[in-house]
Design a protein around this motif. Structure first.
Motif, PDB file in Angstrom:
ATOM      1  N   ALA A  88     -12.593  -7.214 -26.058  1.00  0.00           N
ATOM      2  CA  ALA A  88     -12.173  -6.061 -26.853  1.00  0.00           C
ATOM      3  C   ALA A  88     -11.109  -5.251 -26.120  1.00  0.00           C
ATOM      4  CB  ALA A  88     -13.380  -5.192 -27.182  1.00  0.00           C
ATOM      5  N   GLN A  89     -11.232  -5.115 -24.800  1.00  0.00           N
ATOM      6  CA  GLN A  89     -10.183  -4.446 -24.031  1.00  0.00           C
ATOM      7  C   GLN A  89      -8.855  -5.176 -24.199  1.00  0.00           C
ATOM      8  OE1 GLN A  89     -11.671  -4.321 -19.981  1.00  0.00           O
ATOM      9  NE2 GLN A  89     -11.916  -2.098 -20.105  1.00  0.00           N
ATOM     10  N   ASP A  90      -8.902  -6.481 -24.107  1.00  0.00           N
ATOM     11  CA  ASP A  90      -7.714  -7.309 -24.302  1.00  0.00           C
ATOM     12  C   ASP A  90      -7.076  -6.984 -25.653  1.00  0.00           C
ATOM     13  OD1 ASP A  90      -5.799  -9.293 -24.311  1.00  0.00           O
ATOM     14  OD2 ASP A  90      -7.209 -10.965 -24.268  1.00  0.00           O
ATOM     15  N   ALA A  91      -7.901  -6.970 -26.713  1.00  0.00           N
ATOM     16  CA  ALA A  91      -7.395  -6.685 -28.061  1.00  0.00           C
ATOM     17  C   ALA A  91      -6.870  -5.257 -28.170  1.00  0.00           C
ATOM     18  CB  ALA A  91      -8.498  -6.927 -29.085  1.00  0.00           C
ATOM     19  N   MET A  92      -7.608  -4.292 -27.602  1.00  0.00           N
ATOM     20  CA  MET A  92      -7.174  -2.889 -27.664  1.00  0.00           C
ATOM     21  C   MET A  92      -5.827  -2.708 -26.994  1.00  0.00           C
ATOM     22  SD  MET A  92      -9.001   0.534 -26.068  1.00  0.00           S
ATOM     23  CE  MET A  92      -8.664   0.029 -24.351  1.00  0.00           C
ATOM     24  N   LEU A  93      -5.644  -3.308 -25.806  1.00  0.00           N
ATOM     25  CA  LEU A  93      -4.408  -3.135 -25.064  1.00  0.00           C
ATOM     26  C   LEU A  93      -3.233  -3.859 -25.707  1.00  0.00           C
ATOM     27  CD1 LEU A  93      -5.888  -3.415 -21.470  1.00  0.00           C
ATOM     28  CD2 LEU A  93      -5.007  -1.353 -22.583  1.00  0.00           C
ATOM     29  N   ARG A  94      -3.539  -4.754 -26.632  1.00  0.00           N
ATOM     30  CA  ARG A  94      -2.490  -5.374 -27.440  1.00  0.00           C
ATOM     31  C   ARG A  94      -2.129  -4.509 -28.648  1.00  0.00           C
ATOM     32  NH1 ARG A  94      -2.259 -11.172 -26.376  1.00  0.00           N
ATOM     33  NH2 ARG A  94      -3.985 -11.808 -25.036  1.00  0.00           N
ATOM     34  N   GLY A  95      -2.922  -3.451 -28.884  1.00  0.00           N
ATOM     35  CA  GLY A  95      -2.612  -2.520 -29.963  1.00  0.00           C
ATOM     36  C   GLY A  95      -3.154  -2.896 -31.322  1.00  0.00           C
ATOM     37  N   VAL A  97      -5.617  -1.849 -33.007  1.00  0.00           N
ATOM     38  CA  VAL A  97      -6.020  -0.710 -33.845  1.00  0.00           C
ATOM     39  C   VAL A  97      -5.148   0.508 -33.546  1.00  0.00           C
ATOM     40  CG1 VAL A  97      -8.391  -1.459 -34.255  1.00  0.00           C
ATOM     41  CG2 VAL A  97      -7.876  -0.089 -32.218  1.00  0.00           C
ATOM     42  N   GLY A  98      -3.944   0.256 -33.043  1.00  0.00           N
ATOM     43  CA  GLY A  98      -3.034   1.353 -32.744  1.00  0.00           C
ATOM     44  C   GLY A  98      -3.212   1.856 -31.317  1.00  0.00           C
ATOM     45  N   GLN A  99      -2.427   2.864 -30.967  1.00  0.00           N
ATOM     46  CA  GLN A  99      -2.457   3.396 -29.607  1.00  0.00           C
ATOM     47  C   GLN A  99      -3.219   4.715 -29.491  1.00  0.00           C
ATOM     48  OE1 GLN A  99       2.076   2.113 -29.160  1.00  0.00           O
ATOM     49  NE2 GLN A  99       1.305   2.969 -27.247  1.00  0.00           N
ATOM     50  N   ALA A 137      -6.670   9.951 -35.275  1.00  0.00           N
ATOM     51  CA  ALA A 137      -6.642   8.568 -34.800  1.00  0.00           C
ATOM     52  C   ALA A 137      -5.894   7.629 -35.744  1.00  0.00           C
ATOM     53  CB  ALA A 137      -8.065   8.063 -34.603  1.00  0.00           C
ATOM     54  N   GLU A 138      -5.361   6.567 -35.129  1.00  0.00           N
ATOM     55  CA  GLU A 138      -4.786   5.441 -35.877  1.00  0.00           C
ATOM     56  C   GLU A 138      -5.833   4.353 -36.093  1.00  0.00           C
ATOM     57  OE1 GLU A 138      -0.241   5.245 -34.277  1.00  0.00           O
ATOM     58  OE2 GLU A 138      -1.810   4.671 -32.841  1.00  0.00           O
ATOM     59  N   GLY A 139      -6.854   4.369 -35.275  1.00  0.00           N
ATOM     60  CA  GLY A 139      -7.897   3.358 -35.369  1.00  0.00           C
ATOM     61  C   GLY A 139      -9.119   3.780 -34.585  1.00  0.00           C
ATOM     62  N   ILE A 140     -10.175   2.968 -34.672  1.00  0.00           N
ATOM     63  CA  ILE A 140     -11.459   3.260 -34.046  1.00  0.00           C
ATOM     64  C   ILE A 140     -11.796   2.150 -33.058  1.00  0.00           C
ATOM     65  CG2 ILE A 140     -13.930   3.634 -34.453  1.00  0.00           C
ATOM     66  CD1 ILE A 140     -13.158   4.279 -37.395  1.00  0.00           C
ATOM     67  N   VAL A 141     -12.277   2.533 -31.896  1.00  0.00           N
ATOM     68  CA  VAL A 141     -12.895   1.581 -30.968  1.00  0.00           C
ATOM     69  C   VAL A 141     -14.379   1.909 -30.933  1.00  0.00           C
ATOM     70  CG1 VAL A 141     -13.052   0.773 -28.599  1.00  0.00           C
ATOM     71  CG2 VAL A 141     -10.812   1.279 -29.583  1.00  0.00           C
ATOM     72  N   CYS A 142     -15.191   1.001 -31.444  1.00  0.00           N
ATOM     73  CA  CYS A 142     -16.633   1.231 -31.534  1.00  0.00           C
ATOM     74  C   CYS A 142     -17.350   0.400 -30.474  1.00  0.00           C
ATOM     75  CB  CYS A 142     -17.145   0.863 -32.925  1.00  0.00           C
ATOM     76  SG  CYS A 142     -18.922   1.104 -33.126  1.00  0.00           S
ATOM     77  N   THR A 143     -18.000   1.100 -29.543  1.00  0.00           N
ATOM     78  CA  THR A 143     -18.803   0.413 -28.528  1.00  0.00           C
ATOM     79  C   THR A 143     -20.295   0.571 -28.774  1.00  0.00           C
ATOM     80  OG1 THR A 143     -18.807   2.328 -27.039  1.00  0.00           O
ATOM     81  CG2 THR A 143     -16.995   0.750 -26.790  1.00  0.00           C
ATOM     82  N   GLY A 144     -20.682   1.384 -29.755  1.00  0.00           N
ATOM     83  CA  GLY A 144     -22.089   1.565 -30.061  1.00  0.00           C
ATOM     84  C   GLY A 144     -22.353   2.907 -30.706  1.00  0.00           C
TER      85      GLY A 144
END
Length: 293
Positions: A88-95, A97-99, A137-144
């Motif tokens: 997920a970090q890999d995907a997030m840092l690729r953008g 769900v936005g920055q 936000a431009e997007g959400i990062v959900c960890t729980g």
């Protein structure tokens, strides 16, 4: 027909690598399972075979390594740890769900944003990520969940309805719906992502059963197409489905999440009950075992 085995040693000679789940397979979130640890040590046999611990934990591998150390699980039992958090970090840092992202999850997962890998595979660009309130936000990062010991998905109905209406994509760092924390069953990020999709939102998954975590594991072990891999875990829709989708042999640990479905003894699943339960889910793992040993 799924073959019930009594120990990992029965099939170890057929494989050079195991992708092994952690929660429910090797520990319960609080304590290690000694027989599972011994099984991995024996499989690895001083390094003759490889062990990748694949977990849908939404935290970086270094955090899981520290957790295993606290549980007394020796590092000789595994070669690499690959987490849904890593993928997920890999995907997030690729953008994806936005920055500018809103973090939906507990404070204990803050390391997801601070303990970043030194580089990304394939020389991919690393984008700067800023955590902001949901309405910015431009997007959400959900960890729980913010408090998985007291809350459930319905506690998030209002905020997720609002986010879905705004069209915010959600990166789900842990596709698991539930796990057993000791004797208590708790919800995971996957339960929120599932609800979000029901509300019309877009959820992006990278952990089991989705390909990115398996691709990351293969890269971490430098595996090629000739690798003989068996994937073990207690999640029928994560570990087993993911293995089957990847063309891997699957070892279903029936004494985990579904421990009460196969007879009175979680260590000894009854074949007929197991076959009927698996048929009802349309899945046929190569093997099944009560508990990893």
């Amino acid at each position: 027909m799924t073959r019930i085995i009594q120990s990992l040693a029965e099939i170890a000679g057929e494989y050079d690598t195991i992708f092994c789940d952690l929660w429910g397979a090797v520990h319960d979130g609080q304590r290690a399972f000694p027989s599972a640890v011994e099984a991995l040590l024996a499989f690895r046999d001083g390094g003759a075979r490889r062990v990748a611990l694949l977990t849908n934990a939404p935290r970086p591998a270094v955090m899981i390594e520290a957790q295993l150390d606290r549980m007394g699980i020796p590092r000789a039992a595994w070669d690499v740890i690959v987490t849904s958090g890593d993928a997920a970090q890999d995907a997030m840092l690729r953008g994806v769900v936005g920055q500018r992202v809103w973090h939906l999850g507990p404070d204990k997962d803050d390391s997801f944003f601070t303990d970043l890998p030194p580089d990304l595979p394939d020389d991919s660009p690393r984008l700067p990520i800023t955590r902001v309130p949901m309405d910015e936000a431009e997007g959400i990062v959900c960890t729980g969940l913010f408090d998985d010991m007291t809350e459930g998905p319905q506690d998030y109905l209002t905020v997720l309805t609002e986010a879905a209406a705004r069209g915010l994509p959600m990166l789900c760092a842990n596709p698991d719906i539930v796990v057993d924390f000791g004797d208590k069953r708790i919800y995971c990020a996957g339960a929120l992502a599932e609800l979000y999709q029901q509300l019309g939102g877009e959820a992006i998954y990278v952990g089991k059963p989705h390909p990115p975590i398996y691709q990351l594991a293969a890269r971490s072990l430098r595996l090629d197409a000739s690798a003989r891999i068996v994937a073990a875990g207690d999640g029928i829709t994560t570990d087993v489905l993911g293995a089957i989708n990847e063309g891997l042999d699957a070892l279903f640990i029936s004494g985990g999440l579904a421990f009460d479905q196969f007879g009175p003894d979680p260590e000894a699943p009854l074949a007929q009950m197991l076959d009927e339960w698996l048929a009802g889910r349309g899945l046929a793992p190569t093997y099944s075992i009560g508990r990893l040993r």
